[in-house]
Design a protein around this motif. Structure first.
Motif, PDB file in Angstrom:
ATOM      1  N   ARG A  25       3.867   7.587   0.423  1.00 49.81           N
ATOM      2  CA  ARG A  25       4.414   6.251   0.152  1.00 49.81           C
ATOM      3  C   ARG A  25       5.778   6.373  -0.511  1.00 49.81           C
ATOM      4  O   ARG A  25       6.743   5.724  -0.099  1.00 49.81           O
ATOM      5  CB  ARG A  25       3.463   5.467  -0.749  1.00 49.81           C
ATOM      6  N   LYS A  26       5.878   7.239  -1.488  1.00 49.32           N
ATOM      7  CA  LYS A  26       7.143   7.457  -2.183  1.00 49.32           C
ATOM      8  C   LYS A  26       8.215   7.944  -1.200  1.00 49.32           C
ATOM      9  O   LYS A  26       9.354   7.471  -1.222  1.00 49.32           O
ATOM     10  CB  LYS A  26       6.952   8.477  -3.305  1.00 49.32           C
ATOM     11  N   VAL A  43      16.565  -3.421   6.131  1.00 43.20           N
ATOM     12  CA  VAL A  43      15.314  -2.685   6.264  1.00 43.20           C
ATOM     13  C   VAL A  43      14.254  -3.350   5.404  1.00 43.20           C
ATOM     14  O   VAL A  43      14.508  -3.712   4.261  1.00 43.20           O
ATOM     15  CB  VAL A  43      15.490  -1.209   5.823  1.00 43.20           C
ATOM     16  N   ALA A  44      13.068  -3.502   5.984  1.00 40.64           N
ATOM     17  CA  ALA A  44      11.919  -4.003   5.227  1.00 40.64           C
ATOM     18  C   ALA A  44      10.739  -3.095   5.520  1.00 40.64           C
ATOM     19  O   ALA A  44      10.527  -2.691   6.666  1.00 40.64           O
ATOM     20  CB  ALA A  44      11.590  -5.431   5.626  1.00 40.64           C
ATOM     21  N   LEU A  45       9.995  -2.746   4.483  1.00 36.32           N
ATOM     22  CA  LEU A  45       8.847  -1.866   4.620  1.00 36.32           C
ATOM     23  C   LEU A  45       7.687  -2.476   3.856  1.00 36.32           C
ATOM     24  O   LEU A  45       7.839  -2.884   2.698  1.00 36.32           O
ATOM     25  CB  LEU A  45       9.177  -0.477   4.059  1.00 36.32           C
ATOM     26  N   ILE A  46       6.548  -2.557   4.513  1.00 32.98           N
ATOM     27  CA  ILE A  46       5.343  -3.101   3.893  1.00 32.98           C
ATOM     28  C   ILE A  46       4.247  -2.059   4.019  1.00 32.98           C
ATOM     29  O   ILE A  46       3.971  -1.569   5.112  1.00 32.98           O
ATOM     30  CB  ILE A  46       4.892  -4.399   4.580  1.00 32.98           C
ATOM     31  N   ILE A  47       3.621  -1.708   2.899  1.00 30.71           N
ATOM     32  CA  ILE A  47       2.531  -0.726   2.888  1.00 30.71           C
ATOM     33  C   ILE A  47       1.363  -1.327   2.127  1.00 30.71           C
ATOM     34  O   ILE A  47       1.527  -1.845   1.022  1.00 30.71           O
ATOM     35  CB  ILE A  47       2.970   0.590   2.211  1.00 30.71           C
ATOM     36  N   PHE A  48       0.167  -1.243   2.718  1.00 29.49           N
ATOM     37  CA  PHE A  48      -1.048  -1.664   2.046  1.00 29.49           C
ATOM     38  C   PHE A  48      -1.892  -0.432   1.756  1.00 29.49           C
ATOM     39  O   PHE A  48      -2.117   0.387   2.645  1.00 29.49           O
ATOM     40  CB  PHE A  48      -1.875  -2.623   2.921  1.00 29.49           C
ATOM     41  N   SER A  49      -2.365  -0.302   0.539  1.00 25.63           N
ATOM     42  CA  SER A  49      -3.234   0.818   0.185  1.00 25.63           C
ATOM     43  C   SER A  49      -4.642   0.544   0.701  1.00 25.63           C
ATOM     44  O   SER A  49      -4.946  -0.555   1.177  1.00 25.63           O
ATOM     45  CB  SER A  49      -3.266   1.015  -1.328  1.00 25.63           C
ATOM     46  N   GLN A  50      -5.498   1.546   0.583  1.00 19.91           N
ATOM     47  CA  GLN A  50      -6.884   1.409   1.013  1.00 19.91           C
ATOM     48  C   GLN A  50      -7.590   0.305   0.227  1.00 19.91           C
ATOM     49  O   GLN A  50      -8.472  -0.369   0.744  1.00 19.91           O
ATOM     50  CB  GLN A  50      -7.614   2.739   0.821  1.00 19.91           C
ATOM     51  N   TYR A  55       2.634  -2.719  -1.341  1.00 13.51           N
ATOM     52  CA  TYR A  55       3.876  -2.083  -1.752  1.00 13.51           C
ATOM     53  C   TYR A  55       4.920  -2.541  -0.749  1.00 13.51           C
ATOM     54  O   TYR A  55       4.699  -2.464   0.458  1.00 13.51           O
ATOM     55  CB  TYR A  55       3.763  -0.556  -1.713  1.00 13.51           C
ATOM     56  N   GLU A  56       6.050  -3.019  -1.226  1.00 12.64           N
ATOM     57  CA  GLU A  56       7.064  -3.519  -0.311  1.00 12.64           C
ATOM     58  C   GLU A  56       8.452  -3.082  -0.740  1.00 12.64           C
ATOM     59  O   GLU A  56       8.710  -2.838  -1.917  1.00 12.64           O
ATOM     60  CB  GLU A  56       7.008  -5.044  -0.211  1.00 12.64           C
ATOM     61  N   TYR A  57       9.321  -2.963   0.245  1.00 15.85           N
ATOM     62  CA  TYR A  57      10.723  -2.678   0.003  1.00 15.85           C
ATOM     63  C   TYR A  57      11.540  -3.535   0.961  1.00 15.85           C
ATOM     64  O   TYR A  57      11.193  -3.676   2.133  1.00 15.85           O
ATOM     65  CB  TYR A  57      11.054  -1.199   0.250  1.00 15.85           C
ATOM     66  N   SER A  58      12.603  -4.088   0.461  1.00 15.10           N
ATOM     67  CA  SER A  58      13.526  -4.847   1.299  1.00 15.10           C
ATOM     68  C   SER A  58      14.942  -4.518   0.853  1.00 15.10           C
ATOM     69  O   SER A  58      15.227  -4.491  -0.351  1.00 15.10           O
ATOM     70  CB  SER A  58      13.264  -6.343   1.155  1.00 15.10           C
ATOM     71  N   SER A  59      15.817  -4.262   1.821  1.00 16.31           N
ATOM     72  CA  SER A  59      17.182  -3.892   1.482  1.00 16.31           C
ATOM     73  C   SER A  59      18.012  -5.094   1.025  1.00 16.31           C
ATOM     74  O   SER A  59      19.070  -4.928   0.442  1.00 16.31           O
ATOM     75  CB  SER A  59      17.861  -3.224   2.672  1.00 16.31           C
ATOM     76  N   SER A  60      17.532  -6.281   1.288  1.00 19.53           N
ATOM     77  CA  SER A  60      18.235  -7.476   0.826  1.00 19.53           C
ATOM     78  C   SER A  60      17.321  -8.232  -0.130  1.00 19.53           C
ATOM     79  O   SER A  60      16.259  -7.763  -0.486  1.00 19.53           O
ATOM     80  CB  SER A  60      18.615  -8.365   2.011  1.00 19.53           C
ATOM     81  N   THR A  63      12.276 -11.583   0.663  1.00 19.98           N
ATOM     82  CA  THR A  63      10.950 -11.174   0.223  1.00 19.98           C
ATOM     83  C   THR A  63       9.931 -11.569   1.278  1.00 19.98           C
ATOM     84  O   THR A  63      10.247 -12.253   2.246  1.00 19.98           O
ATOM     85  CB  THR A  63      10.572 -11.843  -1.117  1.00 19.98           C
ATOM     86  N   LEU A  64       8.700 -11.144   1.071  1.00 17.32           N
ATOM     87  CA  LEU A  64       7.645 -11.476   2.021  1.00 17.32           C
ATOM     88  C   LEU A  64       7.468 -12.986   2.155  1.00 17.32           C
ATOM     89  O   LEU A  64       7.224 -13.494   3.238  1.00 17.32           O
ATOM     90  CB  LEU A  64       6.319 -10.856   1.579  1.00 17.32           C
ATOM     91  N   GLU A  65       7.602 -13.704   1.065  1.00 15.76           N
ATOM     92  CA  GLU A  65       7.434 -15.151   1.112  1.00 15.76           C
ATOM     93  C   GLU A  65       8.520 -15.798   1.974  1.00 15.76           C
ATOM     94  O   GLU A  65       8.278 -16.747   2.696  1.00 15.76           O
ATOM     95  CB  GLU A  65       7.470 -15.751  -0.299  1.00 15.76           C
ATOM     96  N   HIS A  66       9.751 -15.257   1.903  1.00 17.47           N
ATOM     97  CA  HIS A  66      10.858 -15.803   2.676  1.00 17.47           C
ATOM     98  C   HIS A  66      10.812 -15.367   4.133  1.00 17.47           C
ATOM     99  O   HIS A  66      11.247 -16.085   5.020  1.00 17.47           O
ATOM    100  CB  HIS A  66      12.193 -15.380   2.067  1.00 17.47           C
TER     101      HIS A  66
END
Length: 79
Positions: A25-26, A43-50, A55-60, A63-66
């Protein structure tokens, strides 16, 4: 020294699986950040753990809500 290929299958040991998840993930978050900076890409990255933790990353500042569902395309369809 060359690393050997690993077989892609579920890691049965829960502790090893969690350690691997955290490290990978890191690494994925770092790669997403690098891609954004080097290529000036959005770039947007969405990761869900078990356990369902997000976990999310967005270059701008997006957000997920937007983003809504307009940015998520099914993997089996061509966009």
């Amino acid at each position: 020294m060359v690393r050997g290929k690993i077989q892609m299958k579920k890691i049965e040991n829960a502790t090893s699986r969690q350690v691997t998840f955290s490290k990978r993930r890191k690494g994925q978050l770092k790669k997403a950040r690098e891609l954004s900076v080097l290529c000036d890409a959005e770039v947007a990255l969405i990761i869900f753990s078990q356990r369902g933790r997000l976990y999310e990353y967005s270059s701008s500042k997006l957000t997920l809500e937007h983003a809504g569902s307009c940015c998520v395309a099914p993997l089996y369809k061509k966009v």
